[in-house]
Motif scaffolding. Structure first.
Motif, PDB file in Angstrom:
ATOM      1  N   ILE A  63     -28.713  37.473  58.776  1.00 60.49           N
ATOM      2  CA  ILE A  63     -27.705  37.154  59.974  1.00 60.49           C
ATOM      3  C   ILE A  63     -26.457  36.701  60.127  1.00 60.49           C
ATOM      4  N   TYR A  64     -25.460  36.808  59.548  1.00 64.50           N
ATOM      5  CA  TYR A  64     -24.528  35.650  59.916  1.00 64.50           C
ATOM      6  C   TYR A  64     -22.859  35.927  61.046  1.00 64.50           C
ATOM      7  N   SER A  65     -22.465  34.338  61.193  1.00 64.79           N
ATOM      8  CA  SER A  65     -21.534  35.170  61.891  1.00 64.79           C
ATOM      9  C   SER A  65     -20.268  33.756  61.217  1.00 64.79           C
ATOM     10  N   ALA A  66     -19.011  34.534  60.871  1.00 68.20           N
ATOM     11  CA  ALA A  66     -18.105  34.064  60.872  1.00 68.20           C
ATOM     12  C   ALA A  66     -17.400  32.934  61.899  1.00 68.20           C
ATOM     13  N   ALA A  67     -17.693  32.623  62.714  1.00 71.24           N
ATOM     14  CA  ALA A  67     -17.802  32.244  64.309  1.00 71.24           C
ATOM     15  C   ALA A  67     -18.304  31.000  63.824  1.00 71.24           C
ATOM     16  N   ASN A  68     -19.172  30.582  62.861  1.00 74.93           N
ATOM     17  CA  ASN A  68     -19.875  29.246  62.728  1.00 74.93           C
ATOM     18  C   ASN A  68     -19.426  28.898  60.896  1.00 74.93           C
ATOM     19  N   ASP A  69     -18.753  29.381  60.801  1.00 78.77           N
ATOM     20  CA  ASP A  69     -18.540  28.727  58.585  1.00 78.77           C
ATOM     21  C   ASP A  69     -17.556  27.733  59.139  1.00 78.77           C
ATOM     22  N   LEU A  70     -18.006  26.869  58.207  1.00 83.57           N
ATOM     23  CA  LEU A  70     -17.080  25.318  58.080  1.00 83.57           C
ATOM     24  C   LEU A  70     -16.169  25.257  57.188  1.00 83.57           C
ATOM     25  N   GLY A  71     -16.255  27.089  56.305  1.00 81.45           N
ATOM     26  CA  GLY A  71     -15.206  27.235  55.467  1.00 81.45           C
ATOM     27  C   GLY A  71     -15.968  27.989  54.079  1.00 81.45           C
ATOM     28  N   ARG A  72     -14.462  28.387  53.523  1.00 81.25           N
ATOM     29  CA  ARG A  72     -14.721  28.799  52.567  1.00 81.25           C
ATOM     30  C   ARG A  72     -14.074  28.550  51.340  1.00 81.25           C
ATOM     31  N   VAL A  73     -15.171  28.596  50.147  1.00 81.45           N
ATOM     32  CA  VAL A  73     -14.527  27.710  48.857  1.00 81.45           C
ATOM     33  C   VAL A  73     -14.816  28.596  48.035  1.00 81.45           C
ATOM     34  N   PRO A  74     -13.732  28.467  47.033  1.00 82.68           N
ATOM     35  CA  PRO A  74     -13.668  29.514  45.974  1.00 82.68           C
ATOM     36  C   PRO A  74     -14.223  29.353  44.623  1.00 82.68           C
ATOM     37  N   MET A  75     -15.138  30.085  43.962  1.00 80.91           N
ATOM     38  CA  MET A  75     -16.392  29.782  43.176  1.00 80.91           C
ATOM     39  C   MET A  75     -15.444  30.355  41.933  1.00 80.91           C
ATOM     40  N   GLN A  76     -15.876  30.124  40.946  1.00 79.88           N
ATOM     41  CA  GLN A  76     -15.696  30.685  39.583  1.00 79.88           C
ATOM     42  C   GLN A  76     -16.293  31.648  38.649  1.00 79.88           C
ATOM     43  N   MET A  77     -16.499  32.412  38.122  1.00 82.52           N
ATOM     44  CA  MET A  77     -17.315  33.453  37.681  1.00 82.52           C
ATOM     45  C   MET A  77     -17.316  33.269  36.152  1.00 82.52           C
ATOM     46  N   SER A  78     -18.133  33.525  35.238  1.00 86.53           N
ATOM     47  CA  SER A  78     -18.526  33.602  33.923  1.00 86.53           C
ATOM     48  C   SER A  78     -19.248  33.860  33.516  1.00 86.53           C
ATOM     49  N   ALA A  79     -19.708  34.824  32.281  1.00 83.91           N
ATOM     50  CA  ALA A  79     -20.941  35.486  31.826  1.00 83.91           C
ATOM     51  C   ALA A  79     -22.295  34.720  31.197  1.00 83.91           C
ATOM     52  N   THR A  80     -23.496  34.424  31.542  1.00 76.94           N
ATOM     53  CA  THR A  80     -24.641  33.471  31.465  1.00 76.94           C
ATOM     54  C   THR A  80     -24.683  33.467  29.553  1.00 76.94           C
ATOM     55  N   PRO A  81     -25.317  33.253  29.141  1.00 72.63           N
ATOM     56  CA  PRO A  81     -25.817  32.899  27.642  1.00 72.63           C
ATOM     57  C   PRO A  81     -26.526  34.503  27.517  1.00 72.63           C
ATOM     58  N   SER A  82     -27.547  34.799  28.258  1.00 74.57           N
ATOM     59  CA  SER A  82     -28.428  36.209  28.169  1.00 74.57           C
ATOM     60  C   SER A  82     -28.913  35.831  30.027  1.00 74.57           C
ATOM     61  N   HIS A  83     -29.616  37.210  29.755  1.00 74.23           N
ATOM     62  CA  HIS A  83     -29.385  37.354  31.110  1.00 74.23           C
ATOM     63  C   HIS A  83     -30.517  36.888  31.448  1.00 74.23           C
ATOM     64  N   VAL A  84     -29.935  36.599  33.590  1.00 76.55           N
ATOM     65  CA  VAL A  84     -30.994  36.262  34.269  1.00 76.55           C
ATOM     66  C   VAL A  84     -31.341  37.091  35.607  1.00 76.55           C
TER      67      VAL A  84
ATOM     68  N   HIS B 275     -18.037  38.233  46.828  1.00 78.71           N
ATOM     69  CA  HIS B 275     -17.635  38.633  46.185  1.00 78.71           C
ATOM     70  C   HIS B 275     -16.962  39.774  46.327  1.00 78.71           C
ATOM     71  N   THR B 276     -15.260  39.467  45.380  1.00 81.22           N
ATOM     72  CA  THR B 276     -14.517  40.339  46.341  1.00 81.22           C
ATOM     73  C   THR B 276     -13.578  41.004  44.610  1.00 81.22           C
ATOM     74  N   ARG B 277     -13.172  42.283  44.697  1.00 77.65           N
ATOM     75  CA  ARG B 277     -12.334  42.359  43.076  1.00 77.65           C
ATOM     76  C   ARG B 277     -11.677  41.415  42.836  1.00 77.65           C
ATOM     77  N   THR B 278     -10.672  40.235  43.414  1.00 76.35           N
ATOM     78  CA  THR B 278     -10.148  39.081  43.507  1.00 76.35           C
ATOM     79  C   THR B 278     -10.603  38.182  43.206  1.00 76.35           C
ATOM     80  N   GLY B 279     -11.636  37.628  43.554  1.00 74.36           N
ATOM     81  CA  GLY B 279     -12.576  36.242  43.386  1.00 74.36           C
ATOM     82  C   GLY B 279     -13.927  36.421  43.954  1.00 74.36           C
ATOM     83  N   THR B 280     -14.737  35.503  43.861  1.00 75.28           N
ATOM     84  CA  THR B 280     -16.036  35.098  44.410  1.00 75.28           C
ATOM     85  C   THR B 280     -15.903  33.693  45.331  1.00 75.28           C
ATOM     86  N   TRP B 281     -16.281  33.855  46.992  1.00 70.31           N
ATOM     87  CA  TRP B 281     -16.329  32.670  47.857  1.00 70.31           C
ATOM     88  C   TRP B 281     -17.172  32.283  48.298  1.00 70.31           C
TER      89      TRP B 281
END
Length: 388
Positions: A325-346, A306-312
């Motif tokens: 345990i995360y290794s960027a070398a094993n990434d298949l890919g990065r996909v942009p996500m859309q953010m929206s407000a929820t109707p109520s707190h989750v 999650h960044t100030r310019t978007g979420t991936w």
């Protein structure tokens, strides 16, 4: 199970200050509004004594420790005892674990009723590694750092296992980051090397502790209740044509009055485990296309940045690992996500695999005030077995 919430804030405000010759302090560790551990200790020129009580899973555990110090501020002996909440000794455990430190070695002895197993390790000017939520002894590291001693990687021995290390390194301003322990907490000391704050915001242990006065640890321990299982495991599933399955297995942490996106729980720019505990796993029997990323049938792990310019959404080929345990070398890919407000707190982190037909769907992640989602298409064809 809801966490037991103590009224420690009131107790802290009412606590009296210790004398200057024997500095006494307490640290109350909270996950949001919920208290999970308390540490109290007294430090003098010749040693430290302390006690910690924590609640996790099915038990409440107490630890008592003592440290004797040489004139240079380094430990010469130490003792750690693990007790039940009522002060009794758990079955099949040592009544005491003792450490002896010399200039070039450290010895650990586990004291049982019928034997005292002993292990010695070659190490120069070693320290002791204490259980999580015992951070008072880091004042010794702060004192050594002030005397210009090297404190970034000191040999250290804990209750079990082989020789490890401990240390502190600058973390900006008046704070340092702890090294070598289970959690790289951010520590803040004052000019007298007294610990003022412990911050786990950037670790999987999100607890934060602040310094206070004397508390009745024994009474508090008796009133504490186990937390039960935190961040229960859940499975989200969507069906896409005959034999078409998309499954996400994940842990469900709770907000507990903390900030979420860009806050304490999902800080900006960090790679988040997309849940809790074990890595979040995606299993698909169809080829999924998410934006420009093609995900063949199989098993993967999902991370979020999650960044100030978007979420991936980060789709990673490594599987079977712990969530940190995360290794960027094993990434298949990065996909942009859309953010929206929820109707109520989750309150509990929730993932949904939403089917919009046999070839279309979306992965939705809701937590706190917001939801992030990514659409995908699912290629219908001969089913491919999901890897175990």
């Amino acid at each position: 199970m809801r966490l037991f919430v103590t009224t420690l804030a009131t107790a802290l405000l009412a606590a009296t200050s210790a004398s200057a010759s024997a500095q006494q302090a307490s640290l109350v560790y909270r996950l949001g509004k919920d208290t999970v551990a308390i540490e109290q200790y007294t430090r003098t020129a010749t040693g430290m004594t302390g006690e910690m009580v924590q609640r996790s899973g099915a038990a409440v555990a107490r630890y008592q420790y003592t440290i004797t110090l040489a004139k240079n501020g380094r430990p010469t002996t130490a003792s750690i005892k693990r007790l039940n909440a009522d002060g009794s000794l758990p079955p099949n455990t040592p009544s005491d674990t003792r450490f002896t430190v010399t200039a070039d070695s450290i010895v650990r002895e586990a004291v049982f009723a019928d034997s005292t197993p002993r292990r010695a390790f070659a190490a120069k000017q070693a320290m002791i590694n204490f259980p999580t939520f015992i951070y008072g002894p880091t004042e010794l590291l702060a004192g050594l750092a002030k005397s210009k001693a090297a404190v970034d990687s000191i040999p250290a021995l804990g209750l079990a296992g082989n020789l490890g290390f401990t240390g502190i390194v600058p973390a900006g301003g008046d704070s340092v980051r702890m090294r070598g322990g289970a959690y790289a907490m951010i520590l803040r000391f004052d000019a007298n090397n007294t610990l003022q704050r412990v911050d786990g915001s950037y670790t999987t242990n999100k607890s934060i502790a602040t310094r206070g006065g004397a508390l009745d640890i024994a009474a508090i321990a008796k009133s504490m209740k186990p937390t039960g299982t935190l961040s229960l495991r859940e499975t989200a599933r969507g069906a896409f044509g005959q034999g078409g399955m998309v499954i996400v297995d994940y842990g469900r942490p709770s907000v507990r009055d903390r900030t979420v996106w860009g806050g304490a729980l999902v800080p900006f720019d960090t790679v988040w485990r997309t849940g809790a505990n074990d890595a979040t796993h995606l299993f698909t029997s169809r080829t999924l296309t998410m934006g420009d990323v093609v995900v063949p049938p199989g098993a993967y792990t999902l991370f979020v940045q999650h960044t100030r310019t978007g979420t991936w959404l980060l789709v990673n080929k490594q599987v079977g690992q712990w969530g940190t345990i995360y290794s960027a070398a094993n990434d298949l890919g990065r996909v942009p996500m859309q953010m929206s407000a929820t109707p109520s707190h989750v309150e509990e982190f929730t993932i949904v695999v939403r089917a919009m037909g046999p070839t279309r769907g979306a992965i939705e992640m809701s937590w706190g005030p917001s939801m992030v989602s990514v659409p995908f298409t699912a290629t219908v064809g001969s089913a491919t077995a999901v890897r175990p």
